[in-house]
Design a protein around this motif. Sequence first.
Motif, mmCIF file in Angstrom:
data_model
loop_
_atom_site.group_PDB
_atom_site.id
_atom_site.type_symbol
_atom_site.label_atom_id
_atom_site.label_comp_id
_atom_site.label_asym_id
_atom_site.label_seq_id
_atom_site.Cartn_x
_atom_site.Cartn_y
_atom_site.Cartn_z
ATOM 1 N N THR A 20 0.809 -1.229 0.000
ATOM 2 C CA THR A 20 0.000 0.000 0.000
ATOM 3 C C THR A 20 0.839 1.274 0.000
ATOM 4 O O THR A 20 0.282 2.370 -0.094
ATOM 5 N N ARG A 21 2.128 1.123 0.116
ATOM 6 C CA ARG A 21 3.008 2.286 0.098
ATOM 7 C C ARG A 21 2.754 3.108 -1.175
ATOM 8 O O ARG A 21 2.714 2.585 -2.278
ATOM 9 N N GLY A 22 2.554 4.397 -1.020
ATOM 10 C CA GLY A 22 2.337 5.263 -2.171
ATOM 11 C C GLY A 22 0.882 5.461 -2.548
ATOM 12 O O GLY A 22 0.580 6.225 -3.464
ATOM 13 N N GLN A 23 -0.047 4.777 -1.860
ATOM 14 C CA GLN A 23 -1.465 4.994 -2.145
ATOM 15 C C GLN A 23 -1.923 6.340 -1.585
ATOM 16 O O GLN A 23 -1.222 6.996 -0.818
ATOM 17 N N ASN A 24 -3.115 6.743 -1.994
ATOM 18 C CA ASN A 24 -3.681 8.030 -1.580
ATOM 19 C C ASN A 24 -4.433 7.851 -0.265
ATOM 20 O O ASN A 24 -5.471 7.183 -0.223
ATOM 21 N N PHE A 25 -3.925 8.470 0.793
ATOM 22 C CA PHE A 25 -4.545 8.362 2.107
ATOM 23 C C PHE A 25 -5.180 9.689 2.541
ATOM 24 O O PHE A 25 -5.226 9.997 3.741
ATOM 25 N N ASP A 26 -5.678 10.439 1.586
ATOM 26 C CA ASP A 26 -6.347 11.693 1.919
ATOM 27 C C ASP A 26 -7.466 11.436 2.928
ATOM 28 O O ASP A 26 -8.257 10.499 2.775
ATOM 29 N N GLY A 27 -7.519 12.257 3.947
ATOM 30 C CA GLY A 27 -8.545 12.115 4.977
ATOM 31 C C GLY A 27 -8.057 11.415 6.216
ATOM 32 O O GLY A 27 -8.735 11.442 7.251
ATOM 33 N N ALA A 28 -6.879 10.773 6.147
ATOM 34 C CA ALA A 28 -6.335 10.106 7.328
ATOM 35 C C ALA A 28 -5.765 11.136 8.294
ATOM 36 O O ALA A 28 -5.185 12.145 7.885
ATOM 37 N N ALA A 29 -5.912 10.876 9.577
ATOM 38 C CA ALA A 29 -5.388 11.782 10.597
ATOM 39 C C ALA A 29 -3.879 11.662 10.737
ATOM 40 O O ALA A 29 -3.196 12.640 11.059
ATOM 41 N N LEU A 30 -3.353 10.463 10.477
ATOM 42 C CA LEU A 30 -1.919 10.212 10.599
ATOM 43 C C LEU A 30 -1.569 9.009 9.734
ATOM 44 O O LEU A 30 -2.328 8.033 9.701
ATOM 45 N N VAL A 31 -0.430 9.101 9.036
ATOM 46 C CA VAL A 31 0.060 7.976 8.236
ATOM 47 C C VAL A 31 1.475 7.669 8.691
ATOM 48 O O VAL A 31 2.350 8.549 8.657
ATOM 49 N N VAL A 32 1.701 6.413 9.127
ATOM 50 C CA VAL A 32 3.016 5.987 9.603
ATOM 51 C C VAL A 32 3.398 4.685 8.906
ATOM 52 O O VAL A 32 2.559 4.017 8.294
ATOM 53 N N ASP A 33 4.662 4.325 9.006
ATOM 54 C CA ASP A 33 5.098 3.092 8.358
ATOM 55 C C ASP A 33 4.859 1.861 9.220
ATOM 56 O O ASP A 33 4.904 0.738 8.729
ATOM 57 N N GLN A 34 4.602 2.072 10.532
ATOM 58 C CA GLN A 34 4.336 0.975 11.466
ATOM 59 C C GLN A 34 3.854 1.600 12.766
ATOM 60 O O GLN A 34 3.972 2.804 12.972
ATOM 61 N N PHE A 35 3.320 0.793 13.659
ATOM 62 C CA PHE A 35 2.929 1.316 14.970
ATOM 63 C C PHE A 35 4.160 1.668 15.798
ATOM 64 O O PHE A 35 4.132 2.620 16.568
ATOM 65 N N GLY A 36 5.219 0.892 15.637
ATOM 66 C CA GLY A 36 6.479 1.216 16.292
ATOM 67 C C GLY A 36 6.569 0.746 17.731
ATOM 68 O O GLY A 36 5.590 0.355 18.359
ATOM 69 N N GLU A 37 7.783 0.805 18.226
ATOM 70 C CA GLU A 37 8.094 0.491 19.620
ATOM 71 C C GLU A 37 9.065 1.554 20.131
ATOM 72 O O GLU A 37 9.637 2.311 19.342
ATOM 73 N N ALA A 38 9.267 1.591 21.440
ATOM 74 C CA ALA A 38 10.164 2.589 22.022
ATOM 75 C C ALA A 38 11.561 2.499 21.435
ATOM 76 O O ALA A 38 12.227 3.508 21.216
ATOM 77 N N ALA A 53 2.689 11.258 6.935
ATOM 78 C CA ALA A 53 1.736 12.363 6.773
ATOM 79 C C ALA A 53 1.051 12.590 8.111
ATOM 80 O O ALA A 53 0.800 11.647 8.866
ATOM 81 N N GLY A 54 0.771 13.870 8.408
ATOM 82 C CA GLY A 54 0.137 14.200 9.667
ATOM 83 C C GLY A 54 1.159 14.613 10.716
ATOM 84 O O GLY A 54 2.367 14.650 10.461
#
Length: 253
Positions: A207-225, A233-234
């Motif tokens: 899905t990398r590169g798709q249009n996420f207009d309207g999303a509050a936040l776009v990240v590559d993963q949820f992540g860890e500390a 985006a966002g």
Amino acid sequence: MGELRALIFDVDGTLADTERDGHRVAFNRAFADAGLDWDWTVPLYGELLSVTGGKERIRYFIDRYRPDFDAPQDLDGFIAALHAAKTRHFVEILEGGAIPLRPGVGRLFEEARQAGVQLAIATTTTPKNVEALLVSTLGEDALDWFACIGAGDIVPAKKPAPDIYFYVLEQTGWPAEECLAFEDSANGVRSSRGADLKTIVTINDYTRGQNFDGAALVVDQFGEADAPFAVLAGDAGGSRYVDLALLRRLHGS
């Protein structure tokens, strides 16, 4: 706007990277079982993901890529049988422990549960697939963590239609403004936003590169500390990974 009450999650690509080495492989095994010479390669499967729903994806493939296929008279039944075989193979893959949750997912579930924030699922994949993923990664009691598991053909129109989110909201009685949705694709965002849900996107290779207009936040993963996300985006407000503190800020913004 009330407090953040619930988190509603898509499954495939959002909770786990199930597509390339899970669903795709299971489809190919089902095709082989049926004596078909169909091979869904990694690039081809990326194109087929524009169609939501496994049965719908098979039909689209036949129409677009195999117009020469001598379809049986009962095409619907043929596709349903193929999809059922694919589901059996996919569950076997999950039960073998081949597909873990994405980074940060288990942590976020546990944090939400401890804080009394409820959880739900809204997905186009079949209930068996959801159950197998949750049990294989989180344990036998994981299904009890979710107030509602909206999955598969329980609604007539699949994503990008918002029906599955409307179903979850109706079943739980949660107002949309007190929830956050989590998606990985443009179709998913269209679905969640169609139900007026503020949405966080965690992308994957498909899905990398798709249009996420309207999303509050776009990240590559949820992540860890110790393995922070990248914000695409966002505004994450300086957060390094998705936790309840960040989600409450996004919800209230």
